[in-house]
Every structure is written in structure tokens, then in C-alpha cells.
Scaffold this motif. Structure first.
Motif, PDB file in Angstrom:
ATOM      1  N   THR A  80       7.787  47.343 -27.310  1.00 14.27           N
ATOM      2  CA  THR A  80       6.486  48.035 -28.118  1.00 14.27           C
ATOM      3  C   THR A  80       6.584  49.572 -27.813  1.00 14.27           C
ATOM      4  N   ALA A  81       5.805  49.877 -26.613  1.00 17.64           N
ATOM      5  CA  ALA A  81       5.629  51.086 -26.100  1.00 17.64           C
ATOM      6  C   ALA A  81       7.109  51.686 -25.789  1.00 17.64           C
ATOM      7  N   GLY A  82       7.963  51.035 -25.397  1.00 17.86           N
ATOM      8  CA  GLY A  82       9.170  51.705 -25.038  1.00 17.86           C
ATOM      9  C   GLY A  82      10.056  52.145 -26.492  1.00 17.86           C
ATOM     10  N   LEU A  83       9.747  51.524 -27.767  1.00 17.00           N
ATOM     11  CA  LEU A  83      10.267  52.194 -28.786  1.00 17.00           C
ATOM     12  C   LEU A  83       9.492  53.518 -28.953  1.00 17.00           C
ATOM     13  N   ALA A  84       8.192  53.623 -28.935  1.00 15.68           N
ATOM     14  CA  ALA A  84       7.357  54.725 -29.175  1.00 15.68           C
ATOM     15  C   ALA A  84       7.795  55.830 -28.182  1.00 15.68           C
ATOM     16  N   ALA A  85       8.032  55.579 -27.004  1.00 17.20           N
ATOM     17  CA  ALA A  85       8.749  56.384 -26.049  1.00 17.20           C
ATOM     18  C   ALA A  85       9.818  57.089 -26.445  1.00 17.20           C
ATOM     19  N   GLY A  86      10.864  56.500 -27.028  1.00 15.70           N
ATOM     20  CA  GLY A  86      11.918  56.929 -27.761  1.00 15.70           C
ATOM     21  C   GLY A  86      11.715  57.704 -28.766  1.00 15.70           C
ATOM     22  N   VAL A  87      10.769  57.346 -29.601  1.00 14.94           N
ATOM     23  CA  VAL A  87      10.730  58.376 -30.864  1.00 14.94           C
ATOM     24  C   VAL A  87       9.788  59.574 -30.585  1.00 14.94           C
ATOM     25  N   LEU A  88       8.904  59.581 -29.654  1.00 16.63           N
ATOM     26  CA  LEU A  88       8.045  60.660 -29.417  1.00 16.63           C
ATOM     27  C   LEU A  88       8.654  61.496 -28.455  1.00 16.63           C
ATOM     28  N   GLY A  89       9.659  61.243 -27.872  1.00 14.22           N
ATOM     29  CA  GLY A  89      10.429  62.278 -26.973  1.00 14.22           C
ATOM     30  C   GLY A  89      10.063  62.329 -25.480  1.00 14.22           C
ATOM     31  N   GLU A  90      10.551  63.385 -24.625  1.00 17.83           N
ATOM     32  CA  GLU A  90      10.529  63.252 -23.211  1.00 17.83           C
ATOM     33  C   GLU A  90       9.090  63.181 -22.578  1.00 17.83           C
ATOM     34  N   TRP A  91       8.371  64.256 -22.930  1.00 16.57           N
ATOM     35  CA  TRP A  91       6.990  64.365 -22.381  1.00 16.57           C
ATOM     36  C   TRP A  91       6.286  62.980 -22.584  1.00 16.57           C
ATOM     37  N   ALA A  92       5.911  62.790 -23.758  1.00 22.01           N
ATOM     38  CA  ALA A  92       5.206  61.401 -23.775  1.00 22.01           C
ATOM     39  C   ALA A  92       5.965  60.305 -23.331  1.00 22.01           C
TER      40      ALA A  92
END
Length: 591
Positions: A379-391
Motif C-alpha cells: 500500500t504505502a510502498g506504492l505511494a512511495a514509488g509514485v511520490l518520489g524520493e523525499w516522500a
């Protein structure tokens, strides 16, 4: 009926005797008509053997010679040596093992399963005695010379690869070790795991966490279930089936995932059609279905382990949890771990030797963290890949904390006493569980005595390093003189075997590593030892390939840990002598 079908499928897959097609068809008709367990077992047995024989007949060895065509990748390219990759592909309708080296390897290294690559190269047939290749339907081995083009795969493969690349991009926020463990736990990508990490987890009996398993399927369904709760049963079946198929593609059809996906599909389908199956029947039906589809699966160890672990859980975990009592946060994980280990222990002992005694406590300590890592990763791992490095750095802070704990448990097991359970201990554990499930108080007291004896026996098997020379095997020798410990590498095996050999022998951090040849095998072994123990003092002959090693010559003498190490000969590999006099000179200059 499900148990009978499973028994027939397993026996048929192992036996693979010739069966006439009309006989198999007749047995199937009679079994469907009479619907008796013995007839169901006989029909599935005959049908499995018939399909298995046809699969064997289809394994025509490839003709040796040059090739020029498209390869469809069936798994992801993984490192092979220092400058190569290997993967499995489909070429002209047949399954082949593929390797590439040098600059060509760089052209295919970033591809993923389901994608296509056009190549020129050579192909040679697989040996008829190569069971490893046979049970994986491989008929040839391809060596790539050039890559001329690439192409995307099917829409399903493209969607799965997009998810994998997104998760991988988000995981870049983690350090190297955590990233490798995270990707292995969430999507089964174990290519970046170091030899030290793999051996640590094996020492702790946590190797199953480094790859995807049935747990992953359960957590994916737990995430998807609320989203389809309001749908009609038929629609829910279609949507959840699509999720299961996508996850199977995402995790490269790992045998344990296939078993879990089939079991989940059977369970969902039986509920929709108003005839729900319990876990035991669901497992049997899933195994029978998968073996009918691919009778060779019964020969694949990963499938055997997955089925055995699940059988232990569905048959023993609930009765154990009920019998041992106590709070749910303890008895449920404890009973599940014991049941799974009891299921797989016979296979593990036969295939890999004694089982680490740390398995049970390590799984109890690290297991509860594996679920949150998987759920957070999906779940959050996908969001991390979409939002980019800082997020991604912020999102993966909980991931890093959970992985830190899992890796601490694994590393502690690898560095602690290497007690193991052998065949006798497995028998004792089986009796222990049987007595625990019994109704007699006297038997339960006796079970406790068995538990104490079991622990005492395990501690007694822990090895201790002996002074003097010891040939540890796998190309590794140990010299213990007073306080000085020297590891000698003589044509060592692969890095994981080197680490396992030193660990199970009770060898700690060496004072000196002697890379006798200084070749690539020595280099990989030294890098693995450095990964486990930190930077070590390493000596090697001139023109060596070992990073960070010191070059020595004949006649040099080193003073290490108060002992003199004399270099006798380096022309045909380093030969040395350990004495108790002060050396004439000390050479610690860089190589």
C-alpha cells in the motif's frame, strides 16, 4: 473427495507411469458417475500420469546451433558471476535457460519477466540426466551473443512490471540491505540480497521471509476484500480472481504463491457457489488442481515445502492453540509456527541437513513484523514509488524500523551458538505435539520432559572451534594458534556456502584471511566475509583480484595477534607457516 483427489495427483506425479488414454478417460467417467473416494483417487492418478507422460514426451531436446529470434522472459534476469546474467525464457514455444555476459548482459539486465528481447546466439540441448531442468520443462541452454531489439509484453505482464518498478523505485529510500530484504518479502525479488543476509536468515530459520509465500496472498486478499464487500458474489469472484492472477504474475508464479493462489481461488469459488470448503479440503483441492495442470510440480522442492508447511498449519495449528492456552498474541503465533515447522522439518532435514534450533524463537520474534512489512509494502510502498524520493524517505521510516528488527533477529541467530535439530529431535518434537494434543495430564507432563530433553540435546550439538588445523570443507580451512585465527581459502565454493560452512563450524571473526589464489572465487568469498564481519585483513598473491587485499611475496613475515605468519611460497598460491618468533619484517602495504 478432495483428499482422495490430492492423493491420486501426488502419487501420479511422482510415479508418471504410462497410462492408455482410453483407460484414463474411462476412470474419469466412472468416478464422476459413482463419486466414491477410491474411484476419484484412481481417476486423478491415471489422469495425472497420462498428462505427465505427455509432458515428458514434449521435452524434445533442442538442436544445437546458432539462433536468431525473440525470447520471451519467464523470470527476471539475475546476476551470474561478476559480469553476467541468467534467466529463463520461451523460445519458439519451448522453455530454455539463457545466459549473457559482458556488455550484452547490460542490455538485458533491466528487462523483466513478460518482456521480449530479440537476440542472436547459440543453443545447445539439455542433458537427459538433468532432472533440475526436466522438472522445469527446460529443453535447451541459450548463450546470447548480441541483442538487436526489445519489445513490451502482454498488458497483464506490463501492469505487473509497472507495479514492481514503482515499488522498487520507492524502496530506493531504504539502505542497500533493507531494500533487498523488503523487495524479497513483498514481491519475491531476491536478486540484490547479499550472501551474508541470505545466510543470516537461513541460520535463523527465516529464509521463507526472503521470498513471497502464502502469507503474501493472504495479506493481498485482506487488502482487496473490503473493496469488493458490496459487490454481487459473481462479480466479487471475478474481481478477486483477477487480483490473484495479477499477484501471481507480479511474483513470477513462485510455487508457494501458486499453491496459495489456487487455495484462495478454490475457497472463494466454493463460497460463491454455496459449498464452502474448510482449509484442509481447500488445500487438498488446490494441490490436486495444480498437479493436474503441471504434474512436474511434485518434484519441485519449493512446492513440496509450501504444501507441507500449509498442511501442518491447517491440520495442527488450531488444536495446538486450543490446547496450550494463554493469551491469543502468544498461543496463535506459537502454534502456527510449531505446526508449520513440524510440516516442513522432514523435507528440510533430508534436503539441507539439521535444522537450526533458533528457528522457533526467531520466527516468534520476527514473524509478527513480517505481516506489517508486507501490508505496508503493498500500500504505502506504492505511494512511495509514485511520490518520489523525499516522500519515500518519510513513508519508509516504519518499514526501516520493522526491517531493522527482523534483521537483528536473523543476525543474532547467525552469530549465536549454532545448535541444530536432527532427525531424532524431529521425532521427539512430533511426539511432543502428539502428547500435547492428548487428553491425559500424565502425557502432557511427559511432553514437558521431552521438551526439556529436546532443548538440552540441541545445545549439546553446538560445535566449538578446535585449536590447530581444521578442514571445514567447501574450500575453506581454519588455523587456530593461541589467539590467532586464520581462514584459508583454497578454491572456495560459492559465497553462501562459505558463510554457512564457517558459521556452522562455530568460526568467529578471523584475524587473517589468506586468499591463496586471489582469483574471482576468492574475491567473492572475501566480499561475503567482509559483509558479515566487517573489513578483514586479507593477503593475496601478486596480480590478485581480491578487493582490499594486501599483496605478499615469498619470505615476507607478518605479526598478527602476537603470532608470526611466514609466507613460504606464492608462485603456485600462498603457502604459509605460523611460528612463535618475532618476524624480521612486516608487510601491510596495499596491494
Amino acid at each position: 473427495m478432495a483428499h482422495a483427489a490430492m492423493a491420486g495427483a501426488l502419487i501420479g506425479g511422482m510415479w508418471l507411469a504410462p497410462v492408455p488414454g482410453p483407460l484414463a478417460a474411462g476412470l474419469v467417467v466412472v468416478a464422476l458417475w459413482q463419486r466414491r473416494p477410491i474411484l476419484i483417487a484412481a481417476a486423478v492418478l491415471a489422469l495425472t500420469m497420462l498428462l505427465g507422460q505427455r509432458a515428458l514426451a514434449g521435452l524434445d531436446p533442442a538442436e544445437a546451433g546458432p539462433i536468431d529470434g525473440w525470447l520471451l522472459l519467464l523470470d527476471d534476469p539475475r546476476p551470474a558471476g561478476s559480469h553476467g546474467v541468467r534467466f529463463t525464457a520461451r523460445f519458439e514455444g519451448s522453455r530454455v535457460a539463457v545466459s549473457a555476459h559482458g556488455p550484452v548482459a547490460g542490455r538485458v539486465d533491466d528487462l523483466l519477466a513478460g518482456e521480449q528481447v530479440r537476440v542472436t546466439g547459440t543453443i545447445r540441448p539439455v542433458s537427459g540426466h538433468d532432472d533440475w531442468a526436466k522438472w522445469r520443462h527446460e529443453v535447451g541452454r541459450v548463450t546470447i551473443n548480441t541483442v538487436t531489439d526489445t519489445a513490451p509484453g502482454s498488458p497483464v505482464a506490463g501492469a505487473a512490471n509497472a507495479i514492481r518498478r514503482t515499488l522498487t523505485r520507492g524502496a530506493d529510500a531504504l539502505d542497500r540491505g533493507d531494500r533487498a530484504v523488503f523487495l524479497g518479502m513483498v514481491i519475491g525479488d531476491d536478486r540484490a540480497q547479499t550472501a551474508a543476509t541470505a545466510d543470516d536468515f537461513r541460520a535463523a530459520g527465516l529464509g521463507h521471509l526472503l521470498v513471497v509465500s502464502g502469507q503474501n496472498v493472504a495479506f493481498v486478499l485482506a487488502i482487496a476484500a473490503p473493496m469488493v464487500a458490496g459487490m454481487r458474489p459473481a462479480t466479487r469472484l471475478v474481481v478477486l480472481s483477477a487480483v490473484l492472477v495479477l499477484f501471481a504474475v507480479l511474483t513470477r508464479f513462485e510455487p508457494s504463491v501458486l499453491r496459495a493462489v489456487a487455495m484462495a481461488g478454490v475457497g472463494i469459488g466454493s463460497q460463491v457457489f454455496g459449498n464452502p470448503l474448510d482449509g484442509r479440503k481447500g488445500l487438498s483441492a488446490a494441490i490436486a488442481l495444480l498437479v493436474l495442470i503441471d504434474p512436474f510440480l511434485v518434484h519441485v522442492l519449493a512446492f513440496q515445502l509450501s504444501a507441507a508447511a500449509t498442511a501442518g498449519i491447517v491440520w495442527l495449528s488450531a488444536p495446538l492453540a486450543e490446547r496450550i492456552g494463554g493469551p491469543g498474541w502468544f498461543r496463535i503465533p506459537f502454534s502456527t509456527t510449531v505446526a508449520a515447522q513440524l510440516g516442513v522439518s522432514p523435507l528440510l532435514v533430508v534436503s539441507f541437513g539439521p535444522i537450526p534450533a533458533a528457528t522457533l524463537p526467531a520466527n516468534l520474534l520476527a514473524g509478527p513484523m513480517s505481516g506489517p512489512v508486507m501490508v505496508w509494502g503493498c500500500t504505502a510502498g506504492l505511494a512511495a514509488g509514485v511520490l518520489g524520493e523525499w516522500a519515500a524517505g518519510v513513508i519508509h521510516l516504519p518499514t526501516a524500523a520493522m526491517l531493522w528488527w527482523i534483521r537483528v533477529v536473523a543476525a543474532g541467530a547467525a552469530r549465536g551458538p549454532q545448535a541444530t535439530f536432527g532427525v531424532e529431535a524431529i521425532v521427539a518434537l512430533s511426539l511432543l505435539v502428539a502428547m500435547t494434543l492428548g487428553r491425559s495430564k500424565g502425557l502432557r507432563v511427559l511432553a514437558g520432559m521431552f521438551a526439556i530433553a529436546l532443548c538440552a540435546g540441541a545445545v549439546a550439538t553446538a560445535p566449538t572451534p578446535e585449536p590447530g588445523f581444521t578442514d571445514l570443507g567447501r574450500g575453506v580451512e581454519a588455523w587456530q594458534v593461541e589467539e590467532l585465527l586464520v581462514l584459508v581459502l583454497r578454491n572456495p565454493a560459492d559465497p553462501r556456502s562459505v558463510l554457512q560452512t564457517t558459521r556452522t563450524a562455530g568460526v568467529g571473526r578471523p584475524d587473517l584471511v589468506v586468499a591463496t589464489d586471489g582469483d574471482a572465487a576468492d574475491a567473492f568469498a572475501v566480499m561475503a566475509l567482509n559483509d558479515r564481519f566487517g573489513e578483514l585483513l586479507v593477503i593475496a598473491p601478486p596480480l590478485h583480484r581480491v578487493p582490499g587485499a594486501h599483496t605478499v611475496a615469498s619470505g615476507d613475515e607478518l605479526l598478527i595477534a602476537g603470532e608470526a605468519v611466514s609466507i613460504v611460497e606464492v608462485d603456485l598460491g600462498i603457502e604459509f607457516d605460523i611460528s612463535h618468533h618475532r618476524p624480521r619484517s612486516i608487510d601491510t602495504g596495499p596491494g
